[in-house]
Design a protein around this motif. Structure first.
Motif, PDB file in Angstrom:
ATOM      1  N   MET A 129      31.195  14.283 -17.181  1.00  0.00           N
ATOM      2  CA  MET A 129      32.107  12.638 -15.939  1.00  0.00           C
ATOM      3  C   MET A 129      31.269  13.367 -14.883  1.00  0.00           C
ATOM      4  N   LEU A 130      30.883  14.395 -14.389  1.00  0.00           N
ATOM      5  CA  LEU A 130      29.679  14.539 -12.816  1.00  0.00           C
ATOM      6  C   LEU A 130      28.782  13.430 -13.486  1.00  0.00           C
ATOM      7  N   ASP A 131      28.217  14.170 -14.331  1.00  0.00           N
ATOM      8  CA  ASP A 131      26.898  13.497 -15.328  1.00  0.00           C
ATOM      9  C   ASP A 131      26.639  11.563 -15.097  1.00  0.00           C
ATOM     10  N   ALA A 132      28.156  10.787 -15.410  1.00  0.00           N
ATOM     11  CA  ALA A 132      27.961   9.632 -15.583  1.00  0.00           C
ATOM     12  C   ALA A 132      28.644   9.489 -14.305  1.00  0.00           C
ATOM     13  N   LEU A 133      28.831  10.344 -13.236  1.00  0.00           N
ATOM     14  CA  LEU A 133      29.031   9.159 -11.697  1.00  0.00           C
ATOM     15  C   LEU A 133      27.947   9.138 -11.395  1.00  0.00           C
ATOM     16  N   VAL A 134      26.680  10.689 -11.589  1.00  0.00           N
ATOM     17  CA  VAL A 134      25.813  10.359 -10.833  1.00  0.00           C
ATOM     18  C   VAL A 134      24.759   9.153 -11.005  1.00  0.00           C
ATOM     19  N   GLU A 135      25.005   9.111 -13.027  1.00  0.00           N
ATOM     20  CA  GLU A 135      23.870   8.179 -13.478  1.00  0.00           C
ATOM     21  C   GLU A 135      24.346   7.051 -12.359  1.00  0.00           C
ATOM     22  N   ARG A 136      25.603   6.609 -12.553  1.00  0.00           N
ATOM     23  CA  ARG A 136      26.607   4.860 -12.101  1.00  0.00           C
ATOM     24  C   ARG A 136      25.685   4.962 -10.740  1.00  0.00           C
ATOM     25  N   THR A 137      25.966   5.651  -9.831  1.00  0.00           N
ATOM     26  CA  THR A 137      26.155   6.122  -8.499  1.00  0.00           C
ATOM     27  C   THR A 137      24.167   6.099  -7.888  1.00  0.00           C
ATOM     28  N   GLY A 138      23.024   6.542  -8.981  1.00  0.00           N
ATOM     29  CA  GLY A 138      21.880   6.959  -8.787  1.00  0.00           C
ATOM     30  C   GLY A 138      21.506   8.116  -7.510  1.00  0.00           C
ATOM     31  N   ALA A 139      23.096   8.296  -7.656  1.00  0.00           N
ATOM     32  CA  ALA A 139      22.720   9.813  -6.503  1.00  0.00           C
ATOM     33  C   ALA A 139      21.225  10.831  -7.025  1.00  0.00           C
ATOM     34  N   ASP A 140      21.384  10.935  -6.131  1.00  0.00           N
ATOM     35  CA  ASP A 140      20.606  12.671  -6.738  1.00  0.00           C
ATOM     36  C   ASP A 140      21.117  13.445  -6.663  1.00  0.00           C
ATOM     37  N   PRO A 141      21.210  14.529  -7.543  1.00  0.00           N
ATOM     38  CA  PRO A 141      21.535  15.518  -7.714  1.00  0.00           C
ATOM     39  C   PRO A 141      21.670  16.207  -7.061  1.00  0.00           C
ATOM     40  N   GLU A 142      20.642  17.002  -6.724  1.00  0.00           N
ATOM     41  CA  GLU A 142      19.832  17.973  -5.432  1.00  0.00           C
ATOM     42  C   GLU A 142      20.512  17.831  -4.487  1.00  0.00           C
ATOM     43  N   LEU A 143      20.969  16.331  -4.360  1.00  0.00           N
ATOM     44  CA  LEU A 143      22.129  16.320  -2.730  1.00  0.00           C
ATOM     45  C   LEU A 143      22.891  16.606  -2.894  1.00  0.00           C
ATOM     46  N   ASN A 144      23.178  17.200  -3.876  1.00  0.00           N
ATOM     47  CA  ASN A 144      25.475  17.514  -3.551  1.00  0.00           C
ATOM     48  C   ASN A 144      25.241  17.967  -2.514  1.00  0.00           C
ATOM     49  N   ASP A 145      26.792  18.160  -1.790  1.00  0.00           N
ATOM     50  CA  ASP A 145      27.134  19.921  -1.196  1.00  0.00           C
ATOM     51  C   ASP A 145      27.752  19.865  -1.685  1.00  0.00           C
ATOM     52  N   ASP A 146      29.451  19.297  -2.736  1.00  0.00           N
ATOM     53  CA  ASP A 146      29.990  19.922  -2.791  1.00  0.00           C
ATOM     54  C   ASP A 146      30.284  19.456  -3.648  1.00  0.00           C
ATOM     55  N   VAL A 147      31.655  19.389  -4.734  1.00  0.00           N
ATOM     56  CA  VAL A 147      32.422  19.502  -5.695  1.00  0.00           C
ATOM     57  C   VAL A 147      34.130  19.339  -5.522  1.00  0.00           C
ATOM     58  N   ILE A 148      34.937  18.623  -5.299  1.00  0.00           N
ATOM     59  CA  ILE A 148      36.249  18.583  -5.008  1.00  0.00           C
ATOM     60  C   ILE A 148      36.924  17.977  -6.230  1.00  0.00           C
ATOM     61  N   LEU A 149      37.327  18.788  -6.787  1.00  0.00           N
ATOM     62  CA  LEU A 149      38.226  18.094  -8.107  1.00  0.00           C
ATOM     63  C   LEU A 149      39.509  18.339  -7.815  1.00  0.00           C
ATOM     64  N   GLY A 150      40.684  17.277  -8.323  1.00  0.00           N
ATOM     65  CA  GLY A 150      42.004  17.163  -8.875  1.00  0.00           C
ATOM     66  C   GLY A 150      42.377  17.475  -9.864  1.00  0.00           C
ATOM     67  N   ALA A 196      28.756  22.230 -16.647  1.00  0.00           N
ATOM     68  CA  ALA A 196      28.744  21.843 -17.678  1.00  0.00           C
ATOM     69  C   ALA A 196      27.769  20.838 -17.602  1.00  0.00           C
ATOM     70  N   SER A 197      28.104  20.576 -16.011  1.00  0.00           N
ATOM     71  CA  SER A 197      27.131  19.257 -16.093  1.00  0.00           C
ATOM     72  C   SER A 197      25.147  19.165 -15.628  1.00  0.00           C
ATOM     73  N   LYS A 198      24.548  17.735 -15.311  1.00  0.00           N
ATOM     74  CA  LYS A 198      23.664  19.086 -14.552  1.00  0.00           C
ATOM     75  C   LYS A 198      22.791  18.723 -12.776  1.00  0.00           C
ATOM     76  N   LEU A 199      23.889  19.052 -12.644  1.00  0.00           N
ATOM     77  CA  LEU A 199      24.189  19.538 -11.223  1.00  0.00           C
ATOM     78  C   LEU A 199      23.282  20.765 -10.714  1.00  0.00           C
ATOM     79  N   PRO A 200      22.878  20.988  -9.365  1.00  0.00           N
ATOM     80  CA  PRO A 200      22.835  22.726  -9.524  1.00  0.00           C
ATOM     81  C   PRO A 200      24.474  23.344  -9.651  1.00  0.00           C
ATOM     82  N   GLU A 201      24.019  24.747  -9.960  1.00  0.00           N
ATOM     83  CA  GLU A 201      24.932  25.554  -9.908  1.00  0.00           C
ATOM     84  C   GLU A 201      24.999  26.545  -8.418  1.00  0.00           C
TER      85      GLU A 201
END
Length: 78
Positions: free
Chosen positions: A1-22, A41-46
């Protein structure tokens, strides 16, 4: 899900500040920080922080409110 969101938006995964999930029910395999497991489980930085929210039917809505707060200067106080 997170990889698809990054791909769809074209966001740079390295610029991610936080992941908040419900997550409505964090039991069994979901009992251990759903957001952290999703990042692992995603390609986002750990290295980024994560938060899992369990507010029953309002989990996703609360996650959106938490994520939006820092972007509203002067409107929210901590």
């Amino acid at each position: 899900m997170l990889d698809a969101l990054v791909e769809r938006t074209g966001a740079d995964p390295e610029l991610n500040d936080d992941v908040i999930l419900g997550c409505v029910v964090q039991i069994g395999q979901q009992a251990v920080n759903v957001a952290r497991n999703a990042v692992l489980a995603s390609k986002l930085p750990e290295s980024g922080p994560t938060t899992s929210i369990d507010r029953q039917c309002g989990s996703s809505q609360q996650a959106l409110h938490f994520a939006r707060k820092p972007s509203c200067p002067g409107r929210w106080t901590w």
